[in-house]
Design a protein around this motif. Sequence first.
Motif, PDB file in Angstrom:
ATOM      1  N   ALA A   9      42.640 -12.535  22.625  1.00 57.81           N
ATOM      2  CA  ALA A   9      42.312 -11.503  21.663  1.00 57.81           C
ATOM      3  C   ALA A   9      42.937 -10.342  22.168  1.00 57.81           C
ATOM      4  N   GLY A  10      43.566 -10.242  23.304  1.00 56.26           N
ATOM      5  CA  GLY A  10      44.095  -8.952  23.915  1.00 56.26           C
ATOM      6  C   GLY A  10      43.151  -7.982  24.466  1.00 56.26           C
ATOM      7  N   LEU A  11      43.992  -6.886  24.950  1.00 55.60           N
ATOM      8  CA  LEU A  11      43.237  -5.717  25.836  1.00 55.60           C
ATOM      9  C   LEU A  11      42.152  -5.292  25.009  1.00 55.60           C
ATOM     10  N   ALA A  12      42.272  -5.110  23.963  1.00 56.34           N
ATOM     11  CA  ALA A  12      41.272  -4.299  22.964  1.00 56.34           C
ATOM     12  C   ALA A  12      39.701  -4.842  23.276  1.00 56.34           C
ATOM     13  N   SER A  13      39.615  -6.218  23.375  1.00 51.85           N
ATOM     14  CA  SER A  13      38.391  -6.760  23.598  1.00 51.85           C
ATOM     15  C   SER A  13      37.632  -6.520  24.797  1.00 51.85           C
ATOM     16  N   LEU A  14      38.482  -6.419  25.792  1.00 45.26           N
ATOM     17  CA  LEU A  14      37.864  -5.869  27.067  1.00 45.26           C
ATOM     18  C   LEU A  14      37.401  -4.377  27.118  1.00 45.26           C
ATOM     19  N   ALA A  15      38.498  -3.569  26.385  1.00 40.48           N
ATOM     20  CA  ALA A  15      38.258  -2.196  26.492  1.00 40.48           C
ATOM     21  C   ALA A  15      36.881  -1.988  25.520  1.00 40.48           C
ATOM     22  N   ILE A  16      36.814  -2.607  24.386  1.00 37.10           N
ATOM     23  CA  ILE A  16      35.535  -2.214  23.680  1.00 37.10           C
ATOM     24  C   ILE A  16      34.337  -2.759  24.326  1.00 37.10           C
ATOM     25  N   ALA A  17      34.368  -3.868  25.210  1.00 28.67           N
ATOM     26  CA  ALA A  17      33.210  -4.496  25.908  1.00 28.67           C
ATOM     27  C   ALA A  17      32.960  -3.465  27.185  1.00 28.67           C
ATOM     28  N   ALA A  18      33.858  -2.746  27.857  1.00 29.49           N
ATOM     29  CA  ALA A  18      33.561  -1.766  28.794  1.00 29.49           C
ATOM     30  C   ALA A  18      33.116  -0.535  28.310  1.00 29.49           C
ATOM     31  N   LEU A  19      33.780   0.146  27.065  1.00 27.87           N
ATOM     32  CA  LEU A  19      33.277   1.178  26.565  1.00 27.87           C
ATOM     33  C   LEU A  19      31.795   0.997  26.201  1.00 27.87           C
ATOM     34  N   SER A  20      31.400  -0.072  25.456  1.00 28.80           N
ATOM     35  CA  SER A  20      29.985  -0.311  25.048  1.00 28.80           C
ATOM     36  C   SER A  20      28.942  -0.429  26.104  1.00 28.80           C
ATOM     37  N   ALA A  21      29.476  -1.051  27.255  1.00 28.21           N
ATOM     38  CA  ALA A  21      28.875  -1.228  28.435  1.00 28.21           C
ATOM     39  C   ALA A  21      28.300   0.237  28.958  1.00 28.21           C
ATOM     40  N   ILE A  22      29.314   1.045  29.099  1.00 29.64           N
ATOM     41  CA  ILE A  22      29.271   2.520  29.460  1.00 29.64           C
ATOM     42  C   ILE A  22      28.125   3.187  28.529  1.00 29.64           C
ATOM     43  N   VAL A  23      28.444   3.187  27.449  1.00 30.64           N
ATOM     44  CA  VAL A  23      27.614   3.831  26.431  1.00 30.64           C
ATOM     45  C   VAL A  23      26.180   3.350  26.612  1.00 30.64           C
ATOM     46  N   ILE A  24      25.922   2.214  26.683  1.00 26.19           N
ATOM     47  CA  ILE A  24      24.509   1.755  26.825  1.00 26.19           C
ATOM     48  C   ILE A  24      23.847   2.357  27.879  1.00 26.19           C
ATOM     49  N   VAL A  25      24.495   2.420  29.115  1.00 25.37           N
ATOM     50  CA  VAL A  25      23.831   2.802  30.281  1.00 25.37           C
ATOM     51  C   VAL A  25      23.740   4.348  30.254  1.00 25.37           C
ATOM     52  N   VAL A  26      24.426   4.977  29.269  1.00 22.96           N
ATOM     53  CA  VAL A  26      24.135   6.424  29.043  1.00 22.96           C
ATOM     54  C   VAL A  26      22.709   6.869  28.919  1.00 22.96           C
ATOM     55  N   ARG A  27      22.170   6.176  27.924  1.00 16.17           N
ATOM     56  CA  ARG A  27      20.689   6.345  27.763  1.00 16.17           C
ATOM     57  C   ARG A  27      19.666   5.185  27.879  1.00 16.17           C
ATOM     58  N   PRO A  28      19.879   4.592  29.134  1.00 21.37           N
ATOM     59  CA  PRO A  28      18.873   3.372  29.109  1.00 21.37           C
ATOM     60  C   PRO A  28      17.492   3.286  28.908  1.00 21.37           C
ATOM     61  N   ALA A  29      16.980   4.479  28.779  1.00 21.80           N
ATOM     62  CA  ALA A  29      15.543   4.485  28.731  1.00 21.80           C
ATOM     63  C   ALA A  29      15.094   4.501  27.239  1.00 21.80           C
ATOM     64  N   SER A  30      16.215   4.571  26.374  1.00 19.54           N
ATOM     65  CA  SER A  30      15.919   4.366  24.838  1.00 19.54           C
ATOM     66  C   SER A  30      16.199   3.233  24.207  1.00 19.54           C
ATOM     67  N   ASP A  31      15.160   2.544  23.844  1.00 15.93           N
ATOM     68  CA  ASP A  31      15.233   1.116  23.214  1.00 15.93           C
ATOM     69  C   ASP A  31      16.258   1.124  21.907  1.00 15.93           C
ATOM     70  N   ARG A  32      15.906   2.266  21.276  1.00 17.64           N
ATOM     71  CA  ARG A  32      16.826   2.474  19.885  1.00 17.64           C
ATOM     72  C   ARG A  32      18.209   2.573  20.260  1.00 17.64           C
ATOM     73  N   TRP A  33      18.682   3.369  21.188  1.00 14.83           N
ATOM     74  CA  TRP A  33      19.732   3.698  21.653  1.00 14.83           C
ATOM     75  C   TRP A  33      20.479   2.411  22.045  1.00 14.83           C
ATOM     76  N   VAL A  34      19.920   1.638  23.175  1.00 15.30           N
ATOM     77  CA  VAL A  34      20.609   0.331  23.446  1.00 15.30           C
ATOM     78  C   VAL A  34      20.704  -0.741  22.427  1.00 15.30           C
ATOM     79  N   THR A  35      19.827  -0.980  21.589  1.00 16.31           N
ATOM     80  CA  THR A  35      19.805  -1.898  20.405  1.00 16.31           C
ATOM     81  C   THR A  35      20.876  -1.501  19.507  1.00 16.31           C
TER      82      THR A  35
END
Length: 259
Positions: free
Chosen positions: A217-243
């Motif tokens: 799939a190319g490097l884009a898949s890993l980049a999107i996954a890594a960025l999403s993981a970082i954004v998830i943990v920005v507000r880990p206490a918010s259920d709505r944010w995580v989902t």
Amino acid sequence: MSASFAAASLGLLAPAGLTAADVWAAAILLFVMYLALLLRYRVTDEWKDFAHDSAVYPDRPVQRGVISPRTLLVIGIGAFAVELLCGLLLGGLVGFLLYLPVLAYSALTVFEFFAGSWLDRHFTLSFLLHEAIYLPLFAWVAFVLGASWSWRTVAGILACTLLLVSVELARKFSPRFDTAGAVVLDTYSAVWGRGRTLGAMVMLVVLSGGLAMTAGAGLASLAIAALSAIVIVVRPASDRWVTAVVAIHLPLQAAAMLS
């Protein structure tokens, strides 16, 4: 969700050289088949969990009588018929016969492997057994699409599976409460704890992206996954944010897999 997994399947599991007509036909059939399959799962879950939901979630649509058991039965039979038809059109007779073991495994999940009481006491094992259905499902998709059996195909099957499991964790991430306000032990965060569930979700997001890159799939898949993981943990206490982040990540990752 169905469209995303149709795109991901085509991107990671379809061989090069397909005509535009073949690609569109496979995309439409996979979309409809995934939609029917997921709908069938939801209908059988309503049947399987009826007693539990009636006891702790009396405000659910079936429990309130908004949707009747007869309507559920019609929806379930209709979805199953559409799923079988799409399987036959995608794989022909041979593919249809090879889909029967997948159906047999899904039937075992409906009946909780005839060990429901025991699995109720082993939540994680039950989770793994239920989610394992997606491995043979995506392997079947790879076969009917004509993928060559290689380490790239295996990586694609695993990427699609882990991506779907990450969505499942997001679907039942928030704790749920009974009529008395007590937490019901039927969601991942309620049983495993919020931190472990969040960690598992982030790991699945990153692994699915890494495996997709391995599958071509190319490097884009890993980049999107890594960025999403970082954004998830920005507000880990918010259920709505995580989902919400996982929900947004799914079509973005599917598009990267398709490209």
